[in-house]
Design a protein around this motif. Structure first.
Motif, PDB file in Angstrom:
ATOM      1  N   ALA A  13      50.343  47.076  30.359  1.00  0.00           N
ATOM      2  CA  ALA A  13      51.143  47.994  30.849  1.00  0.00           C
ATOM      3  C   ALA A  13      49.339  48.887  31.754  1.00  0.00           C
ATOM      4  O   ALA A  13      49.469  49.274  32.666  1.00  0.00           O
ATOM      5  CB  ALA A  13      52.321  49.121  30.631  1.00  0.00           C
ATOM      6  N   PRO A  14      48.709  48.904  30.513  1.00  0.00           N
ATOM      7  CA  PRO A  14      47.409  49.485  31.487  1.00  0.00           C
ATOM      8  C   PRO A  14      46.395  48.950  32.772  1.00  0.00           C
ATOM      9  O   PRO A  14      46.185  49.598  33.126  1.00  0.00           O
ATOM     10  CB  PRO A  14      46.458  49.546  29.545  1.00  0.00           C
ATOM     11  CG  PRO A  14      47.267  50.121  28.778  1.00  0.00           C
ATOM     12  CD  PRO A  14      48.531  48.917  28.977  1.00  0.00           C
ATOM     13  N   LEU A  15      46.706  47.764  31.948  1.00  0.00           N
ATOM     14  CA  LEU A  15      46.274  46.758  33.393  1.00  0.00           C
ATOM     15  C   LEU A  15      46.853  46.902  34.168  1.00  0.00           C
ATOM     16  O   LEU A  15      46.241  47.005  35.094  1.00  0.00           O
ATOM     17  CB  LEU A  15      46.313  44.871  32.276  1.00  0.00           C
ATOM     18  CG  LEU A  15      45.719  44.195  33.688  1.00  0.00           C
ATOM     19  CD1 LEU A  15      44.503  44.637  34.079  1.00  0.00           C
ATOM     20  CD2 LEU A  15      46.020  42.976  33.502  1.00  0.00           C
ATOM     21  N   ARG A  16      48.227  46.810  33.960  1.00  0.00           N
ATOM     22  CA  ARG A  16      48.831  46.820  35.713  1.00  0.00           C
ATOM     23  C   ARG A  16      48.823  48.444  36.593  1.00  0.00           C
ATOM     24  O   ARG A  16      48.644  48.540  37.658  1.00  0.00           O
ATOM     25  CB  ARG A  16      50.526  46.528  35.430  1.00  0.00           C
ATOM     26  CG  ARG A  16      50.826  45.234  34.761  1.00  0.00           C
ATOM     27  CD  ARG A  16      52.379  45.119  34.273  1.00  0.00           C
ATOM     28  NE  ARG A  16      52.818  43.728  33.912  1.00  0.00           N
ATOM     29  CZ  ARG A  16      52.735  42.157  34.413  1.00  0.00           C
ATOM     30  NH1 ARG A  16      52.351  42.660  35.704  1.00  0.00           N
ATOM     31  NH2 ARG A  16      52.426  41.915  33.614  1.00  0.00           N
ATOM     32  N   ALA A  17      48.797  49.352  35.124  1.00  0.00           N
ATOM     33  CA  ALA A  17      48.831  50.945  35.869  1.00  0.00           C
ATOM     34  C   ALA A  17      47.420  50.852  36.775  1.00  0.00           C
ATOM     35  O   ALA A  17      46.734  51.679  38.062  1.00  0.00           O
ATOM     36  CB  ALA A  17      49.082  51.644  35.007  1.00  0.00           C
ATOM     37  N   ALA A  28      54.617  48.561  38.962  1.00  0.00           N
ATOM     38  CA  ALA A  28      56.226  47.753  38.414  1.00  0.00           C
ATOM     39  C   ALA A  28      55.437  46.173  39.341  1.00  0.00           C
ATOM     40  O   ALA A  28      56.414  45.139  39.917  1.00  0.00           O
ATOM     41  CB  ALA A  28      57.319  47.430  38.661  1.00  0.00           C
ATOM     42  N   ARG A  29      55.374  46.163  41.043  1.00  0.00           N
ATOM     43  CA  ARG A  29      55.005  45.877  41.444  1.00  0.00           C
ATOM     44  C   ARG A  29      53.653  44.629  41.690  1.00  0.00           C
ATOM     45  O   ARG A  29      53.607  43.763  42.108  1.00  0.00           O
ATOM     46  CB  ARG A  29      54.415  46.270  43.523  1.00  0.00           C
ATOM     47  CG  ARG A  29      55.437  47.252  43.889  1.00  0.00           C
ATOM     48  CD  ARG A  29      56.022  46.565  45.372  1.00  0.00           C
ATOM     49  NE  ARG A  29      55.548  45.516  46.044  1.00  0.00           N
ATOM     50  CZ  ARG A  29      54.581  45.795  47.089  1.00  0.00           C
ATOM     51  NH1 ARG A  29      54.918  47.249  47.512  1.00  0.00           N
ATOM     52  NH2 ARG A  29      53.870  44.877  47.945  1.00  0.00           N
ATOM     53  N   VAL A  30      52.689  45.266  40.688  1.00  0.00           N
ATOM     54  CA  VAL A  30      51.532  43.934  39.790  1.00  0.00           C
ATOM     55  C   VAL A  30      51.959  43.113  39.210  1.00  0.00           C
ATOM     56  O   VAL A  30      52.590  43.186  38.816  1.00  0.00           O
ATOM     57  CB  VAL A  30      50.845  45.129  39.556  1.00  0.00           C
ATOM     58  CG1 VAL A  30      49.534  44.125  39.104  1.00  0.00           C
ATOM     59  CG2 VAL A  30      50.081  46.139  39.918  1.00  0.00           C
ATOM     60  N   ALA A  43      48.631  37.716  41.524  1.00  0.00           N
ATOM     61  CA  ALA A  43      49.515  36.838  41.719  1.00  0.00           C
ATOM     62  C   ALA A  43      49.027  36.967  43.766  1.00  0.00           C
ATOM     63  O   ALA A  43      48.695  37.287  44.548  1.00  0.00           O
ATOM     64  CB  ALA A  43      50.952  37.357  41.947  1.00  0.00           C
ATOM     65  N   ALA A  44      49.314  35.344  44.449  1.00  0.00           N
ATOM     66  CA  ALA A  44      48.651  35.537  45.511  1.00  0.00           C
ATOM     67  C   ALA A  44      50.160  36.808  47.092  1.00  0.00           C
ATOM     68  O   ALA A  44      51.156  36.941  46.373  1.00  0.00           O
ATOM     69  CB  ALA A  44      49.754  34.000  46.335  1.00  0.00           C
ATOM     70  N   GLY A  45      49.072  37.140  47.483  1.00  0.00           N
ATOM     71  CA  GLY A  45      49.730  38.380  48.581  1.00  0.00           C
ATOM     72  C   GLY A  45      49.279  39.224  48.084  1.00  0.00           C
ATOM     73  O   GLY A  45      49.710  40.648  48.949  1.00  0.00           O
ATOM     74  N   LEU A  46      48.656  39.974  47.009  1.00  0.00           N
ATOM     75  CA  LEU A  46      48.322  40.749  46.669  1.00  0.00           C
ATOM     76  C   LEU A  46      47.033  41.687  47.725  1.00  0.00           C
ATOM     77  O   LEU A  46      46.420  42.825  47.852  1.00  0.00           O
ATOM     78  CB  LEU A  46      48.884  41.155  45.027  1.00  0.00           C
ATOM     79  CG  LEU A  46      50.007  41.076  44.374  1.00  0.00           C
ATOM     80  CD1 LEU A  46      49.931  41.103  42.997  1.00  0.00           C
ATOM     81  CD2 LEU A  46      50.845  42.906  44.826  1.00  0.00           C
ATOM     82  N   ASP A  47      46.076  40.214  46.870  1.00  0.00           N
ATOM     83  CA  ASP A  47      44.539  41.114  47.411  1.00  0.00           C
ATOM     84  C   ASP A  47      43.528  39.647  46.739  1.00  0.00           C
ATOM     85  O   ASP A  47      43.085  40.040  45.609  1.00  0.00           O
ATOM     86  CB  ASP A  47      44.532  42.472  46.612  1.00  0.00           C
ATOM     87  CG  ASP A  47      42.965  43.007  47.039  1.00  0.00           C
ATOM     88  OD1 ASP A  47      41.959  41.821  47.903  1.00  0.00           O
ATOM     89  OD2 ASP A  47      42.332  44.344  47.705  1.00  0.00           O
ATOM     90  N   ASP A  48      43.694  39.105  47.605  1.00  0.00           N
ATOM     91  CA  ASP A  48      42.709  38.140  47.086  1.00  0.00           C
ATOM     92  C   ASP A  48      41.275  38.658  46.093  1.00  0.00           C
ATOM     93  O   ASP A  48      40.359  37.485  45.822  1.00  0.00           O
ATOM     94  CB  ASP A  48      42.259  36.833  48.042  1.00  0.00           C
ATOM     95  CG  ASP A  48      43.687  36.156  48.475  1.00  0.00           C
ATOM     96  OD1 ASP A  48      44.788  36.297  47.130  1.00  0.00           O
ATOM     97  OD2 ASP A  48      44.256  35.853  49.245  1.00  0.00           O
ATOM     98  N   ALA A  49      40.583  39.315  47.417  1.00  0.00           N
ATOM     99  CA  ALA A  49      39.229  39.687  46.611  1.00  0.00           C
ATOM    100  C   ALA A  49      39.433  40.458  46.047  1.00  0.00           C
ATOM    101  O   ALA A  49      37.692  40.860  45.632  1.00  0.00           O
ATOM    102  CB  ALA A  49      39.249  40.747  47.837  1.00  0.00           C
ATOM    103  N   LEU A  50      39.899  40.642  45.028  1.00  0.00           N
ATOM    104  CA  LEU A  50      40.397  42.219  44.035  1.00  0.00           C
ATOM    105  C   LEU A  50      39.937  40.730  42.399  1.00  0.00           C
ATOM    106  O   LEU A  50      41.140  40.714  42.350  1.00  0.00           O
ATOM    107  CB  LEU A  50      41.558  43.178  43.386  1.00  0.00           C
ATOM    108  CG  LEU A  50      41.124  44.069  42.730  1.00  0.00           C
ATOM    109  CD1 LEU A  50      40.161  45.459  42.829  1.00  0.00           C
ATOM    110  CD2 LEU A  50      42.528  44.730  42.513  1.00  0.00           C
ATOM    111  N   GLY A  51      39.189  40.857  41.815  1.00  0.00           N
ATOM    112  CA  GLY A  51      38.492  40.470  40.912  1.00  0.00           C
ATOM    113  C   GLY A  51      39.030  41.108  39.796  1.00  0.00           C
ATOM    114  O   GLY A  51      38.141  42.520  39.760  1.00  0.00           O
ATOM    115  N   PHE A  52      38.777  40.593  38.324  1.00  0.00           N
ATOM    116  CA  PHE A  52      39.178  41.785  37.481  1.00  0.00           C
ATOM    117  C   PHE A  52      39.305  40.532  35.805  1.00  0.00           C
ATOM    118  O   PHE A  52      39.659  39.258  35.633  1.00  0.00           O
ATOM    119  CB  PHE A  52      40.366  42.511  37.255  1.00  0.00           C
ATOM    120  CG  PHE A  52      42.108  41.852  37.123  1.00  0.00           C
ATOM    121  CD1 PHE A  52      42.353  41.092  35.404  1.00  0.00           C
ATOM    122  CD2 PHE A  52      42.532  41.928  37.893  1.00  0.00           C
ATOM    123  CE1 PHE A  52      43.546  40.789  36.299  1.00  0.00           C
ATOM    124  CE2 PHE A  52      43.821  40.989  37.855  1.00  0.00           C
ATOM    125  CZ  PHE A  52      44.332  40.168  36.757  1.00  0.00           C
TER     126      PHE A  52
END
Length: 191
Positions: A13-17, A28-30, A43-52
């Motif tokens: 949950a903290p990661l998703r937030a 909930a959409r992450v 997941a595909a389609g969210l933001d391919d450039a965002l790394g974490f």
């Protein structure tokens, strides 16, 4: 980079937030997926450039987020490690094990953790994790600052490796493949 309070019951949950805030969507959409070697990715389609990448130990967690690169972060709780030298001799590069063996016993546990977190941060940034093999990279800590000396099939000069300030009870390191970037550490109370 974010420092969070963490409770195992929260799960991701903290990661998703935090990722939701970067993406501009509700948590909930992450959706997370597994990369080729199991590393969590968006997941595909969210933001391919965002790394974490994130790591938690005890009640603390660190979350590294960056655009255009895949960071690796590791956090470990400080505790006695009676078999640190044995582990290093078995799994680390020989030069690292020899360096640890030359240290006074009282300094060995802390040095082992600094090596371990630096190695794991690089392996997580590589997207491979421990299965890649701790012996396939070598970290130098001669002046207390982690330096990537060798990484199989990679140029160490192409990597960034940093100790991350943590509380007295933890040791942390951050790594990424690419040029220097400014690191900003932000506290987050947690969702």
């Amino acid at each position: 980079m974010w420092r969070l309070r963490y409770d195992r019951a929260q799960g991701r949950a903290p990661l998703r937030a935090v990722l939701a805030a970067y993406l501009g969507v509700p948590p909930a959409r992450v959706e997370l997926a597994a990369g080729p070697h199991g590393r969590p990715v968006l997941a595909a389609g969210l933001d391919d450039a965002l790394g974490f990448n994130w790591s938690h130990s005890g009640a603390q967690a660190f979350l590294a987020v960056a655009r255009g690169l895949a960071p690796g972060i590791d956090l470990e709780r400080v505790r006695p490690r009676p078999h640190a030298l044995e582990i290093a001799r078995r799994y680390f590069a020989p030069a690292e094990a020899d360096w640890l063996a030359a240290l006074p016993d009282a300094a060995r546990d802390a040095a082992f953790l600094r090596l371990w977190t630096a190695k794991e941060a690089v392996l997580k940034a590589l997207g491979r994790g421990l299965a890649f093999g701790l012996h396939r990279l070598e970290i130098g800590l001669d002046d207390g600052t982690p330096r990537l000396r060798r990484l199989e099939s990679q140029r160490p000069a192409d990597w960034q490796l940093h100790a991350v300030p943590a509380d007295d009870g933890h040791v942390a390191a951050l790594a990424w493949h690419g040029g220097p970037r400014r690191i900003v550490l932000r506290p987050l109370a947690g969702p």
